[in-house]
Design a protein around this motif. Structure first.
Motif: not given
Lengths: 115, 109
Positions: A87-110
């Motif tokens: 499969a393609l394995y994707l990593c996503a980073s974001s601000l700490p949990p519990g924010q009113p909204y938390n956009e996830q930023f994805f890498g290009p994958g392995t």
């Protein structure tokens, strides 16, 4: 601002082997999530790390494990590889949990291929 | 966690508006509706999100039905670079994103 990076880009393993995938989060982000994307499917949540601890997990067996380091980078480890782990394995980073909204930023994958 | 329902594929002509529908009949009152898109050979990227009212940003508009059981992503003028798989997503209880199969958008010149 540096985006999410992942290594390696591609990887080929054989059944039964173990693999480690790496992810560096975007600057300022301390939460990392991992997703598995099979061909033709949407990404499926594996787990999330926050403050170096697992903070949530999807429906994946224990042979999928992870780590997060003090610099917020992360590893995904998969033991006893099976053909269906290809499969393609994707990593996503974001601000700490519990924010009113938390956009996830994805890498290009392995792209992992298990033979 | 129930997934959303989208058409498998849609086609559009360049420079024309595109309306991408999504059904999320089991969404709870506090779940955001997220839209991400995935261009070929890339990871997903954020497009827009909303809760109850319609939303606009530089990329798109999001129209949410009054009962919140459906929403529509609107690309006002499709370009060839908008060809991608568009995912309508519910937020999971663990702060994760619950992806379905998405809609593959093709844009014809």
């Amino acid at each position: 601002e540096t985006g999410v990076t992942q290594s390696p880009t591609h990887l080929i393993k054989t059944r039964g082997q173990q693999v480690t995938l790496r992810c560096s989060s975007q600057s300022g982000h301390n939460t990392v999530s991992w997703y598995q994307q099979a061909l033709g499917q949407g990404p499926q949540f594996i787990f999330q790390y926050y403050r170096e601890e697992e903070n949530g997990r999807g429906n994946f067996p224990p042979r999928f494990s992870g780590l997060q380091f003090p610099n917020y980078s992360s590893e995904l480890n998969v033991n006893a590889l099976e053909l269906d782990d290809s499969a393609l394995y994707l990593c996503a980073s974001s601000l700490p949990p519990g924010q009113p909204y938390n956009e996830q930023f994805f890498g290009p994958g392995t792209r992992l291929t298990v033979l | 966690d129930a997934k959303t329902t989208q058409p498998n594929s849609m086609e559009s002509n360049e420079e024309e508006p595109v309306h991408l529908p999504c059904n999320h009949s089991t969404i709870s009152g506090t779940d955001y509706i997220h839209w991400y898109r995935q261009l070929p050979s890339q990871g997903p990227e954020y497009v827009i999100h909303g809760l109850t009212s319609n939303v606009n940003n530089r990329m798109a508009s999001l129209a949410i039905a009054e009962d919140r059981k459906s929403s529509t992503l609107i690309l006002h003028r499709a370009t060839l670079r908008d060809a991608a798989v568009y995912y309508c997503i519910r937020g999971g209880s663990q702060g994760n994103l619950i992806f379905g199969k998405g809609t593959k958008l093709s844009v014809k010149p």
